[in-house]
Design a protein around this motif. Sequence first.
Motif, short mmCIF file in Angstrom:
data_model
loop_
_atom_site.label_atom_id
_atom_site.label_comp_id
_atom_site.label_asym_id
_atom_site.label_seq_id
_atom_site.Cartn_x
_atom_site.Cartn_y
_atom_site.Cartn_z
N ARG A 119 -24.91 -68.40 -100.21
CA ARG A 119 -25.59 -67.39 -101.03
C ARG A 119 -24.86 -67.14 -102.34
N ILE A 120 -23.56 -67.43 -102.36
CA ILE A 120 -22.78 -67.16 -103.58
C ILE A 120 -22.13 -68.41 -104.15
N LEU A 121 -22.08 -69.51 -103.35
CA LEU A 121 -21.49 -70.76 -103.83
C LEU A 121 -22.39 -71.92 -103.44
N ASP A 122 -22.86 -72.65 -104.43
CA ASP A 122 -23.73 -73.79 -104.17
C ASP A 122 -22.97 -74.88 -103.42
N GLY A 123 -23.61 -75.43 -102.40
CA GLY A 123 -23.04 -76.56 -101.67
C GLY A 123 -22.03 -76.20 -100.62
N VAL A 124 -21.72 -74.92 -100.45
CA VAL A 124 -20.75 -74.49 -99.45
C VAL A 124 -21.49 -74.02 -98.21
N LYS A 125 -21.16 -74.60 -97.07
CA LYS A 125 -21.89 -74.29 -95.85
C LYS A 125 -21.12 -73.39 -94.89
N LYS A 126 -19.93 -72.97 -95.28
CA LYS A 126 -19.14 -72.10 -94.40
C LYS A 126 -19.88 -70.78 -94.15
N LYS A 127 -19.71 -70.26 -92.97
CA LYS A 127 -20.38 -69.00 -92.61
C LYS A 127 -19.43 -68.00 -91.97
N ARG A 128 -18.13 -68.18 -92.23
CA ARG A 128 -17.14 -67.26 -91.65
C ARG A 128 -16.12 -66.90 -92.72
N LYS B 188 -10.04 -68.28 -101.92
CA LYS B 188 -10.85 -67.63 -102.95
C LYS B 188 -11.24 -66.25 -102.43
N ALA B 189 -11.46 -65.33 -103.35
CA ALA B 189 -11.83 -63.97 -102.96
C ALA B 189 -12.75 -63.37 -104.00
N VAL C 274 -22.13 -61.36 -105.68
CA VAL C 274 -20.78 -61.24 -106.25
C VAL C 274 -20.76 -60.21 -107.37
N ASP C 275 -19.95 -59.18 -107.18
CA ASP C 275 -19.72 -58.20 -108.24
C ASP C 275 -18.71 -58.78 -109.23
N PHE C 276 -17.60 -59.31 -108.70
CA PHE C 276 -16.63 -60.03 -109.54
C PHE C 276 -15.72 -60.87 -108.64
N TRP C 277 -15.22 -61.96 -109.22
CA TRP C 277 -14.28 -62.85 -108.53
C TRP C 277 -12.85 -62.39 -108.78
N ILE C 278 -11.98 -62.64 -107.83
CA ILE C 278 -10.55 -62.35 -107.96
C ILE C 278 -9.84 -63.69 -108.11
N ASP C 279 -9.40 -63.99 -109.30
CA ASP C 279 -8.82 -65.30 -109.58
C ASP C 279 -7.44 -65.50 -108.96
N ASP C 280 -6.69 -64.42 -108.83
CA ASP C 280 -5.32 -64.52 -108.32
C ASP C 280 -5.22 -63.77 -106.98
N ILE C 281 -5.04 -64.52 -105.88
CA ILE C 281 -4.97 -63.91 -104.55
C ILE C 281 -3.76 -62.98 -104.42
N THR C 282 -2.76 -63.19 -105.25
CA THR C 282 -1.58 -62.30 -105.22
C THR C 282 -1.99 -60.85 -105.44
N LEU C 283 -3.04 -60.62 -106.20
CA LEU C 283 -3.49 -59.25 -106.46
C LEU C 283 -3.93 -58.57 -105.17
N VAL C 284 -4.54 -59.32 -104.26
CA VAL C 284 -4.94 -58.76 -102.97
C VAL C 284 -3.71 -58.38 -102.16
#
Length: 407
Positions: A41-50, A240-241, A250-260
Amino acid sequence: MLMNDRSTAKNNIFEKNKDKLCPDHIWVISKGRYTDFDLSRILDGVKKKRVMEYKISELARYLLNPNPIQINKKLVGCEIHYRTPFYKIKKKIRRILPQRLHGCLKDNTSASEALRTDWETDTPPGKDDNFDTHLNKITELLRPYNPIIKRLGKIDPGKVSEVIGTCEDIGGHLSCLNIQGSVTEKLKYIKENILKDVGVILEKAYIADGLFEMKGFNFKSYDINKSFRLIKFPINGRSKACVLDSDNKVDFWIDDITLVQYMQLFDQLIKIDPKLNNSLGLCTAGKAEPLRLLFSKPLEIDYSEAHLPEVYRGLFEKLYIEKNKKDVVIPVLNNSKVGITFNYVPQSEYHGKKLFVNFSVMHNFKALEPIKDDLPQVYSEINKMACVTEAGKFYLLDSFRGYKNDK
Protein backbone atom coordinates in the motif's frame (compact mmCIF):
# COMPACT_ATOMS: atom_id res chain seq x y z
CA MET A 1 27.52 26.60 35.35
CA LEU A 2 26.04 25.99 38.79
CA MET A 3 24.94 22.42 39.35
CA ASN A 4 22.73 20.92 42.03
CA ASP A 5 20.24 18.20 42.87
CA ARG A 6 22.04 15.02 41.87
CA SER A 7 19.86 11.92 41.59
CA THR A 8 20.12 9.33 44.34
CA ALA A 9 19.84 5.57 44.19
CA LYS A 10 16.64 5.85 46.20
CA ASN A 11 15.13 8.21 43.64
CA ASN A 12 16.09 5.88 40.81
CA ILE A 13 14.41 2.89 42.43
CA PHE A 14 11.28 4.92 43.14
CA GLU A 15 11.15 6.21 39.57
CA LYS A 16 11.39 2.62 38.31
CA ASN A 17 7.71 2.27 39.24
CA LYS A 18 6.63 5.74 38.14
CA ASP A 19 4.39 4.41 35.36
CA LYS A 20 2.18 2.73 37.95
CA LEU A 21 2.14 5.69 40.32
CA CYS A 22 1.93 8.58 37.82
CA PRO A 23 0.35 7.36 34.57
CA ASP A 24 -0.13 10.87 33.15
CA HIS A 25 3.53 11.87 32.68
CA ILE A 26 4.96 12.87 29.31
CA TRP A 27 5.73 9.95 27.03
CA VAL A 28 7.52 9.65 23.70
CA ILE A 29 7.28 6.18 22.17
CA SER A 30 5.77 2.83 23.12
CA LYS A 31 7.43 -0.57 22.95
CA GLY A 32 7.30 -2.12 19.52
CA ARG A 33 5.05 -5.04 18.59
CA TYR A 34 4.76 -7.08 15.44
CA THR A 35 1.58 -6.52 13.48
CA ASP A 36 0.14 -7.27 10.05
CA PHE A 37 0.41 -4.46 7.49
CA ASP A 38 0.34 -4.72 3.70
CA LEU A 39 3.45 -2.78 2.66
CA SER A 40 2.36 -2.83 -0.98
CA ARG A 41 0.00 0.00 0.00
CA ILE A 42 2.95 2.33 0.56
CA LEU A 43 5.78 0.70 -1.46
CA ASP A 44 5.39 -0.59 -4.99
CA GLY A 45 6.58 -4.15 -5.52
CA VAL A 46 6.96 -4.97 -1.82
CA LYS A 47 4.93 -7.96 -0.71
CA LYS A 48 5.84 -8.05 2.98
CA LYS A 49 2.87 -8.00 5.33
CA ARG A 50 4.54 -7.89 8.75
CA VAL A 51 6.01 -4.82 10.43
CA MET A 52 7.11 -3.59 13.85
CA GLU A 53 4.62 -0.99 15.04
CA TYR A 54 5.03 1.71 17.70
CA LYS A 55 2.75 4.36 19.11
CA ILE A 56 4.41 7.75 19.25
CA SER A 57 3.28 10.90 21.03
CA GLU A 58 2.81 14.41 19.65
CA LEU A 59 6.28 15.24 20.97
CA ALA A 60 7.92 12.33 19.12
CA ARG A 61 6.06 13.21 15.92
CA TYR A 62 7.39 16.77 16.16
CA LEU A 63 10.98 15.60 16.76
CA LEU A 64 10.91 13.07 13.89
CA ASN A 65 9.05 15.22 11.35
CA PRO A 66 11.31 16.29 8.43
CA ASN A 67 9.15 19.31 7.54
CA PRO A 68 10.16 22.94 8.29
CA ILE A 69 9.28 24.53 11.62
CA GLN A 70 9.02 28.15 12.74
CA ILE A 71 10.46 29.38 16.02
CA ASN A 72 10.78 32.83 17.57
CA LYS A 73 14.16 34.39 18.18
CA LYS A 74 15.22 37.89 19.13
CA LEU A 75 16.51 40.05 16.29
CA VAL A 76 19.78 41.41 17.70
CA GLY A 77 21.49 42.82 14.63
CA CYS A 78 22.23 42.44 10.95
CA GLU A 79 24.91 42.19 8.29
CA ILE A 80 25.05 44.91 5.65
CA HIS A 81 26.69 43.87 2.37
CA TYR A 82 27.71 46.81 0.20
CA ARG A 83 27.81 46.91 -3.59
CA THR A 84 31.21 46.57 -5.23
CA PRO A 85 32.88 49.50 -7.05
CA PHE A 86 31.60 50.17 -10.58
CA TYR A 87 28.51 48.05 -9.86
CA LYS A 88 26.18 50.31 -11.85
CA ILE A 89 28.54 50.39 -14.85
CA LYS A 90 28.87 46.60 -14.89
CA LYS A 91 25.09 46.25 -14.57
CA LYS A 92 24.54 48.41 -17.66
CA ILE A 93 27.15 46.46 -19.67
CA ARG A 94 25.53 43.14 -18.74
CA ARG A 95 22.24 44.37 -20.21
CA ILE A 96 23.76 44.64 -23.69
CA LEU A 97 25.88 41.46 -23.52
CA PRO A 98 24.59 37.96 -24.37
CA GLN A 99 23.67 35.87 -21.29
CA ARG A 100 26.64 33.54 -21.82
CA LEU A 101 29.08 36.46 -21.40
CA HIS A 102 27.68 37.78 -18.11
CA GLY A 103 30.21 35.71 -16.18
CA CYS A 104 33.05 37.70 -17.71
CA LEU A 105 32.03 40.69 -15.59
CA LYS A 106 32.29 39.18 -12.11
CA ASP A 107 31.80 41.45 -9.15
CA ASN A 108 34.63 41.83 -6.66
CA THR A 109 34.17 40.66 -3.10
CA SER A 110 31.84 43.14 -1.45
CA ALA A 111 32.57 44.89 1.82
CA SER A 112 30.27 44.08 4.74
CA GLU A 113 29.39 45.61 8.07
CA ALA A 114 28.18 43.61 11.07
CA LEU A 115 25.85 45.46 13.41
CA ARG A 116 24.82 43.96 16.73
CA THR A 117 23.13 45.57 19.69
CA ASP A 118 24.04 44.89 23.29
CA TRP A 119 21.00 46.62 24.73
CA GLU A 120 19.21 44.50 27.34
CA THR A 121 15.41 44.53 27.11
CA ASP A 122 14.45 41.30 28.88
CA THR A 123 13.04 41.66 32.38
CA PRO A 124 11.64 39.03 34.75
CA PRO A 125 7.87 38.56 34.48
CA GLY A 126 6.22 41.10 36.75
CA LYS A 127 3.26 40.64 39.02
CA ASP A 128 1.83 44.03 38.09
CA ASP A 129 0.43 44.24 34.53
CA ASN A 130 0.29 48.04 34.70
CA PHE A 131 3.99 48.16 35.53
CA ASP A 132 4.83 45.87 32.59
CA THR A 133 2.75 48.02 30.22
CA HIS A 134 4.50 51.17 31.46
CA LEU A 135 7.91 49.53 31.06
CA ASN A 136 7.10 48.48 27.48
CA LYS A 137 6.07 52.05 26.63
CA ILE A 138 9.37 53.39 27.96
CA THR A 139 11.27 50.78 25.93
CA GLU A 140 9.49 51.90 22.74
CA LEU A 141 10.25 55.56 23.48
CA LEU A 142 13.95 54.70 23.79
CA ARG A 143 14.08 52.71 20.54
CA PRO A 144 15.19 55.67 18.33
CA TYR A 145 18.31 55.97 20.52
CA ASN A 146 19.35 52.36 19.85
CA PRO A 147 22.83 52.50 18.17
CA ILE A 148 21.79 50.13 15.38
CA ILE A 149 18.69 52.16 14.49
CA LYS A 150 20.78 55.34 14.44
CA ARG A 151 23.39 53.67 12.22
CA LEU A 152 20.80 52.25 9.80
CA GLY A 153 19.35 55.73 9.36
CA LYS A 154 22.68 56.87 7.89
CA ILE A 155 23.05 54.04 5.34
CA ASP A 156 22.34 54.77 1.67
CA PRO A 157 20.19 51.87 0.34
CA GLY A 158 21.60 52.46 -3.14
CA LYS A 159 25.03 51.33 -1.94
CA VAL A 160 23.73 48.13 -0.32
CA SER A 161 23.42 44.78 -2.11
CA GLU A 162 22.04 42.67 0.75
CA VAL A 163 20.77 42.89 4.33
CA ILE A 164 20.74 39.74 6.50
CA GLY A 165 19.27 39.70 9.97
CA THR A 166 21.07 38.22 12.99
CA CYS A 167 18.93 36.44 15.60
CA GLU A 168 19.76 35.02 19.02
CA ASP A 169 17.92 32.82 21.50
CA ILE A 170 18.24 32.85 25.28
CA GLY A 171 20.94 30.20 25.05
CA GLY A 172 23.18 32.47 22.98
CA HIS A 173 22.72 30.51 19.74
CA LEU A 174 22.97 32.80 16.70
CA SER A 175 21.26 32.28 13.36
CA CYS A 176 20.75 34.22 10.14
CA LEU A 177 17.38 35.62 9.11
CA ASN A 178 16.65 35.97 5.41
CA ILE A 179 14.38 38.98 4.95
CA GLN A 180 12.07 39.36 1.96
CA GLY A 181 11.74 42.54 -0.11
CA SER A 182 13.95 45.29 -1.47
CA VAL A 183 16.99 46.66 0.35
CA THR A 184 14.93 49.63 1.56
CA GLU A 185 12.26 47.28 2.90
CA LYS A 186 14.86 45.10 4.60
CA LEU A 187 16.48 48.07 6.34
CA LYS A 188 13.04 49.22 7.47
CA TYR A 189 12.29 45.72 8.81
CA ILE A 190 15.48 45.76 10.91
CA LYS A 191 14.65 49.21 12.30
CA GLU A 192 11.12 48.22 13.27
CA ASN A 193 11.96 44.81 14.75
CA ILE A 194 15.38 45.16 16.35
CA LEU A 195 15.32 43.57 19.85
CA LYS A 196 11.91 42.07 19.15
CA ASP A 197 10.96 38.43 18.66
CA VAL A 198 10.73 37.45 14.99
CA GLY A 199 9.81 34.21 13.22
CA VAL A 200 12.74 32.09 12.02
CA ILE A 201 12.18 29.13 9.67
CA LEU A 202 14.28 26.00 10.33
CA GLU A 203 14.55 23.09 7.90
CA LYS A 204 13.24 20.68 10.57
CA ALA A 205 13.33 20.03 14.32
CA TYR A 206 16.36 17.73 14.01
CA ILE A 207 19.35 19.98 13.41
CA ALA A 208 22.31 17.55 13.29
CA ASP A 209 24.48 15.19 15.35
CA GLY A 210 21.88 14.37 17.99
CA LEU A 211 20.67 17.97 18.38
CA PHE A 212 16.96 18.87 18.27
CA GLU A 213 15.29 22.28 18.34
CA MET A 214 12.51 22.19 20.96
CA LYS A 215 11.10 25.72 20.70
CA GLY A 216 8.84 24.78 17.80
CA PHE A 217 6.79 22.35 19.90
CA ASN A 218 3.78 23.69 21.81
CA PHE A 219 4.13 21.95 25.17
CA LYS A 220 1.12 23.77 26.62
CA SER A 221 -1.23 22.07 24.14
CA TYR A 222 0.42 18.66 24.50
CA ASP A 223 -2.24 15.93 24.61
CA ILE A 224 -1.03 12.81 26.42
CA ASN A 225 -3.85 10.75 24.90
CA LYS A 226 -3.03 11.60 21.29
CA SER A 227 -0.86 9.10 19.42
CA PHE A 228 0.37 8.27 15.93
CA ARG A 229 1.48 5.03 14.27
CA LEU A 230 5.12 4.49 13.40
CA ILE A 231 6.08 1.33 11.53
CA LYS A 232 9.55 -0.14 10.91
CA PHE A 233 10.54 -2.97 8.60
CA PRO A 234 13.61 -4.36 6.79
CA ILE A 235 14.06 -3.86 3.04
CA ASN A 236 17.13 -5.21 1.24
CA GLY A 237 19.02 -5.63 4.47
CA ARG A 238 18.27 -2.12 5.75
CA SER A 239 15.64 -0.84 8.13
CA LYS A 240 13.07 1.65 6.91
CA ALA A 241 10.54 3.54 9.01
CA CYS A 242 7.68 5.95 8.49
CA VAL A 243 4.84 7.60 10.36
CA LEU A 244 1.32 6.92 9.10
CA ASP A 245 -1.62 9.29 8.92
CA SER A 246 -5.20 8.50 9.94
CA ASP A 247 -5.82 6.79 6.55
CA ASN A 248 -2.78 4.51 7.01
CA LYS A 249 -0.92 6.37 4.29
CA VAL A 250 2.61 7.68 4.72
CA ASP A 251 2.64 10.97 6.61
CA PHE A 252 6.44 11.16 6.38
CA TRP A 253 9.46 8.87 6.06
CA ILE A 254 12.22 8.68 8.67
CA ASP A 255 15.49 8.56 6.76
CA ASP A 256 17.74 7.91 9.77
CA ILE A 257 16.73 5.00 12.04
CA THR A 258 19.02 6.43 14.73
CA LEU A 259 16.33 9.05 15.36
CA VAL A 260 13.93 6.29 16.46
CA GLN A 261 16.57 5.04 18.91
CA TYR A 262 16.91 8.57 20.28
CA MET A 263 13.16 8.57 20.92
CA GLN A 264 13.44 5.26 22.78
CA LEU A 265 16.26 6.54 24.98
CA PHE A 266 14.39 9.78 25.63
CA ASP A 267 11.23 7.93 26.64
CA GLN A 268 13.18 5.62 28.93
CA LEU A 269 14.97 8.54 30.56
CA ILE A 270 11.74 10.43 31.22
CA LYS A 271 10.48 7.42 33.19
CA ILE A 272 13.53 7.12 35.44
CA ASP A 273 14.84 10.69 35.85
CA PRO A 274 12.58 12.79 38.13
CA LYS A 275 14.52 15.99 37.33
CA LEU A 276 13.96 15.70 33.59
CA ASN A 277 10.32 14.80 34.21
CA ASN A 278 9.93 17.89 36.36
CA SER A 279 11.61 20.12 33.76
CA LEU A 280 9.30 18.89 31.01
CA GLY A 281 6.35 19.31 33.37
CA LEU A 282 7.24 23.00 33.77
CA CYS A 283 7.02 23.34 29.98
CA THR A 284 3.60 21.68 29.72
CA ALA A 285 2.36 23.91 32.55
CA GLY A 286 3.54 27.04 30.71
CA LYS A 287 6.08 27.79 33.44
CA ALA A 288 9.16 27.26 31.25
CA GLU A 289 10.19 27.71 27.63
CA PRO A 290 11.93 24.68 26.03
CA LEU A 291 15.04 25.29 23.95
CA ARG A 292 17.10 22.31 22.82
CA LEU A 293 17.55 18.58 23.30
CA LEU A 294 20.94 16.96 22.70
CA PHE A 295 22.07 13.32 22.63
CA SER A 296 25.85 13.10 22.88
CA LYS A 297 28.56 10.44 23.03
CA PRO A 298 31.33 9.97 23.90
CA LEU A 299 31.20 12.11 27.02
CA GLU A 300 34.04 14.06 28.54
CA ILE A 301 33.09 12.91 32.04
CA ASP A 302 35.68 10.82 33.88
CA TYR A 303 34.51 9.18 37.08
CA SER A 304 36.99 8.44 39.84
CA GLU A 305 36.89 7.19 43.42
CA ALA A 306 36.54 10.80 44.59
CA HIS A 307 33.80 11.48 42.05
CA LEU A 308 31.51 8.46 41.89
CA PRO A 309 27.86 8.69 40.85
CA GLU A 310 25.44 8.73 43.77
CA VAL A 311 23.86 5.45 42.64
CA TYR A 312 27.16 3.61 43.20
CA ARG A 313 28.05 5.41 46.42
CA GLY A 314 24.68 4.35 47.79
CA LEU A 315 25.15 0.73 46.71
CA PHE A 316 28.68 0.52 48.10
CA GLU A 317 27.45 1.80 51.44
CA LYS A 318 24.41 -0.47 51.45
CA LEU A 319 26.34 -3.62 50.47
CA TYR A 320 29.49 -2.85 52.54
CA ILE A 321 31.78 -3.11 49.52
CA GLU A 322 35.50 -3.12 50.38
CA LYS A 323 37.66 -0.32 49.03
CA ASN A 324 39.89 -2.57 46.90
CA LYS A 325 36.83 -3.92 45.08
CA LYS A 326 35.45 -0.46 44.36
CA ASP A 327 38.39 0.17 42.05
CA VAL A 328 37.17 -2.36 39.48
CA VAL A 329 34.00 -0.30 38.91
CA ILE A 330 35.63 2.98 37.89
CA PRO A 331 37.06 1.84 34.50
CA VAL A 332 33.71 0.44 33.31
CA LEU A 333 31.83 3.62 34.26
CA ASN A 334 33.90 5.63 31.81
CA ASN A 335 32.76 3.55 28.83
CA SER A 336 29.48 3.24 26.90
CA LYS A 337 27.86 6.43 28.23
CA VAL A 338 25.21 8.54 26.50
CA GLY A 339 24.54 12.09 27.63
CA ILE A 340 21.11 13.66 27.21
CA THR A 341 20.85 17.42 27.71
CA PHE A 342 17.60 19.38 27.87
CA ASN A 343 17.85 23.18 27.94
CA TYR A 344 14.97 25.40 29.01
CA VAL A 345 14.20 28.80 30.51
CA PRO A 346 11.91 29.02 33.57
CA GLN A 347 9.31 31.79 33.35
CA SER A 348 9.63 32.96 36.94
CA GLU A 349 10.11 36.28 38.64
CA TYR A 350 12.83 34.79 40.85
CA HIS A 351 15.01 33.25 38.13
CA GLY A 352 14.41 35.83 35.43
CA LYS A 353 15.52 34.70 31.96
CA LYS A 354 18.21 32.19 32.99
CA LEU A 355 19.12 29.21 30.86
CA PHE A 356 18.64 26.00 32.85
CA VAL A 357 20.36 22.76 31.87
CA ASN A 358 19.07 19.29 32.74
CA PHE A 359 21.93 16.84 32.09
CA SER A 360 21.49 13.06 32.40
CA VAL A 361 23.99 10.25 31.84
CA MET A 362 22.69 6.89 30.62
CA HIS A 363 25.03 3.90 30.94
CA ASN A 364 24.89 0.76 28.84
CA PHE A 365 24.41 -2.21 31.17
CA LYS A 366 26.62 -4.38 28.94
CA ALA A 367 29.61 -2.33 30.07
CA LEU A 368 29.27 -3.90 33.54
CA GLU A 369 30.18 -7.41 32.37
CA PRO A 370 33.78 -7.10 33.72
CA ILE A 371 32.50 -6.64 37.32
CA LYS A 372 29.95 -9.46 37.19
CA ASP A 373 32.18 -11.98 38.99
CA ASP A 374 33.94 -9.59 41.42
CA LEU A 375 30.83 -7.64 42.46
CA PRO A 376 27.82 -9.88 41.79
CA GLN A 377 25.56 -7.99 44.23
CA VAL A 378 26.30 -4.61 42.64
CA TYR A 379 25.77 -6.14 39.21
CA SER A 380 22.43 -7.57 40.34
CA GLU A 381 21.19 -4.31 41.85
CA ILE A 382 22.05 -2.31 38.73
CA ASN A 383 20.37 -4.99 36.61
CA LYS A 384 17.13 -4.29 38.49
CA MET A 385 17.37 -0.60 37.61
CA ALA A 386 18.14 -1.10 33.91
CA CYS A 387 15.46 -1.00 31.23
CA VAL A 388 15.59 -2.77 27.88
CA THR A 389 14.67 -1.11 24.59
CA GLU A 390 15.78 -1.67 21.01
CA ALA A 391 18.40 0.99 21.64
CA GLY A 392 19.95 -1.25 24.29
CA LYS A 393 19.79 -1.95 28.00
CA PHE A 394 20.47 1.30 29.87
CA TYR A 395 20.17 2.69 33.39
CA LEU A 396 20.45 6.19 34.82
CA LEU A 397 24.05 6.65 35.94
CA ASP A 398 23.95 10.32 36.86
CA SER A 399 21.70 13.35 36.66
CA PHE A 400 22.03 16.97 37.63
CA ARG A 401 20.42 20.29 36.90
CA GLY A 402 21.71 23.83 37.06
CA TYR A 403 21.67 27.16 35.32
CA LYS A 404 23.99 29.24 33.23
CA ASN A 405 25.70 31.85 35.37
CA ASP A 406 26.82 34.79 33.25
CA LYS A 407 28.48 36.62 36.10
